[in-house]
Design a protein around this motif. Structure first.
Motif, mmCIF file in Angstrom:
data_model
loop_
_atom_site.group_PDB
_atom_site.id
_atom_site.type_symbol
_atom_site.label_atom_id
_atom_site.label_comp_id
_atom_site.label_asym_id
_atom_site.label_seq_id
_atom_site.Cartn_x
_atom_site.Cartn_y
_atom_site.Cartn_z
ATOM 1 N N GLN A 6 47.951 -11.020 8.199
ATOM 2 C CA GLN A 6 49.090 -10.191 6.801
ATOM 3 C C GLN A 6 48.581 -11.253 5.667
ATOM 4 O OE1 GLN A 6 49.763 -7.245 6.454
ATOM 5 N NE2 GLN A 6 49.473 -7.476 5.267
ATOM 6 N N LEU A 7 48.318 -12.799 6.158
ATOM 7 C CA LEU A 7 48.763 -13.768 4.948
ATOM 8 C C LEU A 7 47.630 -13.256 4.306
ATOM 9 C CD1 LEU A 7 50.525 -15.442 3.131
ATOM 10 C CD2 LEU A 7 49.945 -17.672 4.698
ATOM 11 N N ALA A 8 46.553 -13.849 5.866
ATOM 12 C CA ALA A 8 44.621 -14.097 5.148
ATOM 13 C C ALA A 8 44.681 -12.326 4.407
ATOM 14 C CB ALA A 8 43.916 -13.753 6.306
ATOM 15 N N LEU A 10 46.144 -10.843 2.449
ATOM 16 C CA LEU A 10 47.389 -10.685 1.207
ATOM 17 C C LEU A 10 46.124 -11.644 0.027
ATOM 18 C CD1 LEU A 10 50.768 -9.815 1.974
ATOM 19 C CD2 LEU A 10 49.139 -8.441 0.739
ATOM 20 N N VAL A 11 46.290 -12.926 0.960
ATOM 21 C CA VAL A 11 45.164 -13.862 -0.217
ATOM 22 C C VAL A 11 43.945 -13.565 -0.549
ATOM 23 C CG1 VAL A 11 44.239 -16.381 -0.055
ATOM 24 C CG2 VAL A 11 46.639 -16.001 0.906
ATOM 25 N N ARG A 12 43.263 -12.717 0.546
ATOM 26 C CA ARG A 12 41.672 -12.200 0.151
ATOM 27 C C ARG A 12 41.785 -11.145 -0.715
ATOM 28 N NH1 ARG A 12 40.743 -13.758 6.208
ATOM 29 N NH2 ARG A 12 38.705 -15.514 5.479
ATOM 30 N N ARG A 13 42.913 -10.274 -0.833
ATOM 31 C CA ARG A 13 42.951 -9.103 -1.798
ATOM 32 C C ARG A 13 43.306 -9.712 -3.134
ATOM 33 N NH1 ARG A 13 45.130 -3.555 1.351
ATOM 34 N NH2 ARG A 13 43.514 -3.809 2.754
ATOM 35 N N HIS A 14 44.612 -10.401 -3.448
ATOM 36 C CA HIS A 14 45.692 -11.055 -4.132
ATOM 37 C C HIS A 14 45.215 -12.074 -4.616
ATOM 38 C CE1 HIS A 14 47.222 -6.818 -3.979
ATOM 39 N NE2 HIS A 14 47.446 -7.182 -2.556
ATOM 40 N N ASP A 15 44.500 -12.884 -4.037
ATOM 41 C CA ASP A 15 43.970 -14.391 -5.168
ATOM 42 C C ASP A 15 45.343 -15.684 -3.955
ATOM 43 O OD1 ASP A 15 41.653 -13.519 -5.520
ATOM 44 O OD2 ASP A 15 43.164 -13.561 -7.688
ATOM 45 N N ALA A 16 46.950 -14.720 -4.207
ATOM 46 C CA ALA A 16 47.832 -15.896 -3.554
ATOM 47 C C ALA A 16 48.697 -14.928 -2.508
ATOM 48 C CB ALA A 16 48.349 -16.756 -4.468
ATOM 49 N N ALA A 17 49.496 -15.367 -1.828
ATOM 50 C CA ALA A 17 50.639 -15.404 -1.149
ATOM 51 C C ALA A 17 51.195 -16.277 -0.776
ATOM 52 C CB ALA A 17 50.212 -14.074 0.139
ATOM 53 N N ALA A 18 52.877 -15.653 -0.511
ATOM 54 C CA ALA A 18 53.916 -16.896 0.122
ATOM 55 C C ALA A 18 54.026 -16.345 1.463
ATOM 56 C CB ALA A 18 55.212 -16.907 -1.470
ATOM 57 N N GLN A 102 41.721 -22.039 -1.621
ATOM 58 C CA GLN A 102 41.287 -22.470 -0.862
ATOM 59 C C GLN A 102 42.083 -23.548 0.386
ATOM 60 O OE1 GLN A 102 43.564 -21.899 -3.291
ATOM 61 N NE2 GLN A 102 44.886 -23.769 -3.218
ATOM 62 N N ASP A 103 42.744 -22.333 0.752
ATOM 63 C CA ASP A 103 43.659 -22.288 1.807
ATOM 64 C C ASP A 103 43.215 -21.916 2.975
ATOM 65 O OD1 ASP A 103 45.795 -24.166 1.362
ATOM 66 O OD2 ASP A 103 45.876 -22.453 0.294
ATOM 67 N N LEU A 104 41.982 -20.393 3.077
ATOM 68 C CA LEU A 104 41.603 -19.890 4.067
ATOM 69 C C LEU A 104 41.495 -19.429 4.949
ATOM 70 C CD1 LEU A 104 39.896 -17.031 1.722
ATOM 71 C CD2 LEU A 104 42.449 -16.391 3.033
ATOM 72 N N GLU A 105 40.493 -21.140 5.255
ATOM 73 C CA GLU A 105 40.321 -21.921 6.061
ATOM 74 C C GLU A 105 40.962 -22.325 7.741
ATOM 75 O OE1 GLU A 105 37.217 -25.704 7.744
ATOM 76 O OE2 GLU A 105 37.209 -24.927 5.727
ATOM 77 N N VAL A 111 45.074 -16.953 12.527
ATOM 78 C CA VAL A 111 44.366 -15.293 12.664
ATOM 79 C C VAL A 111 43.315 -15.485 14.110
ATOM 80 C CG1 VAL A 111 43.354 -13.614 11.860
ATOM 81 C CG2 VAL A 111 44.603 -14.785 9.895
ATOM 82 N N GLU A 112 43.145 -16.447 14.329
ATOM 83 C CA GLU A 112 41.827 -16.578 15.297
ATOM 84 C C GLU A 112 42.634 -16.765 16.634
ATOM 85 O OE1 GLU A 112 38.177 -18.799 17.484
ATOM 86 O OE2 GLU A 112 38.547 -18.675 15.143
#
Length: 323
Positions: A6-8, A10-18, A102-105, A111-112
């Protein structure tokens, strides 16, 4: 909820999430350590840390951190009674973190791992950020400060039969912590759309399904055929699963018990049979009512099993939270 998935997203869609997590609990609190929610900049969120004033306050803090592009994680030590007027009366420590592209990696590696089920990470603070390392990759020099358990711990469920009650039960279990294997031998028995936690299987060999099922599985038998019900139930009782449920009345149970004794099942094995299924005292026979009652009963079974496992398994000295 798959937190890191879910976090990944939202970050991809909205650039940031908490990520807002219950890090520690003292006394009574709305949710246990490990409860969490993922928050967007506009205040939309997934999951819950218990609702009420605590959740509203943490949402405000998380939104403020996202708006200010704050990178350091924040711990909030919050009394529930005097400060928020929540009658729980305990105290919680909340961990709030923000994530950007910048945290997606790092997020994607979690996620994996999350796709494989439960996993443990070793956590430490580095320059104000929480660094998470998979436990299997941690050495003695990592400086672990606390541990977290992530991923979904789903109890396996075998449902034999895709009739009205079977369909209602699969829907009732859809939002709950179960992994459903739904079996029927008839062509076209299953609906075209399935809940994410359910897998439909055109049954070929019921005995093999019972033999290959995990030992902690719960089994529900509700096929279109009484002899098939009997064969599946007998095999399940012999395996000794924590729950074997058979749809039917007390009269059906009496008839099946007589045949089970003739088949050589012991009184102990026969007593393990749950028939009728569902919570005592709920007598309505509509499929949705039966399904709701059975879902509640399975949650009770899951809770009892979890309590036994937790009692018998010593906790690690530095275990802090499960997310």
């Amino acid at each position: 909820m798959k937190v890191w998935h879910q976090l990944a997203e939202l970050v991809r869609r909205h650039d940031a999430a908490a990520l807002v997590s219950v890090h520690d609990v003292k006394g009574s609190a709305p949710r246990e350590a490990g409860a969490c929610m993922v928050v967007r900049r506009d205040g939309a969120f997934h999951g819950t840390i218990g609702g009420g004033q605590l959740e509203f306050l943490m949402l405000d803090i998380a939104r403020g951190m996202l708006e200010r592009h704050e990178r350091p994680a924040r711990f909030v030590d919050q009394a529930l009674g005097p400060d928020l007027g929540q009658c729980c009366g305990g105290r919680v420590k909340i961990l709030i973190e923000t994530f950007g592209k910048q945290d997606l990696e790092d997020i994607d590696s979690l996620v994996e791992a999350e796709e494989e089920g439960e996993f443990e990470v070793e956590c430490r603070l580095v320059d104000g950020r929480v660094v998470r390392d998979l436990s299997s990759a941690v050495g003695d020099d990592k400086g672990t400060q606390w541990r977290e358990t992530h991923g979904e711990n789903r109890t396996p469920v075998l449902i034999f039969g895709a009739g009205h009650v079977g369909r209602a039960l699969v829907l009732a279990l859809a939002p709950l912590p179960f992994a459903v294997r739904w079996l029927d031998d008839r062509e076209g028995a299953f609906p075209s759309h399935m809940p994410a936690n359910a897998t439909a299987v055109r049954m070929q060999d019921p005995a093999a399904e019972i033999a290959n099922a995990p030992a902690n599985a719960v089994v529900l038998v509700m096929t279109h055929d009484h002899p098939l019900d009997m064969a599946i139930t007998e095999a399940a009782l012999r395996r000794g699963f924590p729950y074997v449920g058979l749809i039917g009345s007390a009269t059906k149970r009496a008839r099946f018990e007589k045949r089970f004794r003739e088949m050589g099942l012991s009184d102990r094995q026969i007593r393990a049979l749950v028939c009728p299924i569902g919570l005592p005292g709920i007598k309505a026979k509509e499929p949705a009512v039966i399904a709701a009652s059975v879902a509640a009963q399975l949650l009770q079974v899951r809770e009892r099993r979890s309590s036994v496992l937790n009692f018998s398994r010593p906790a690690a000295a530095n275990d802090k939270t499960a997310l």
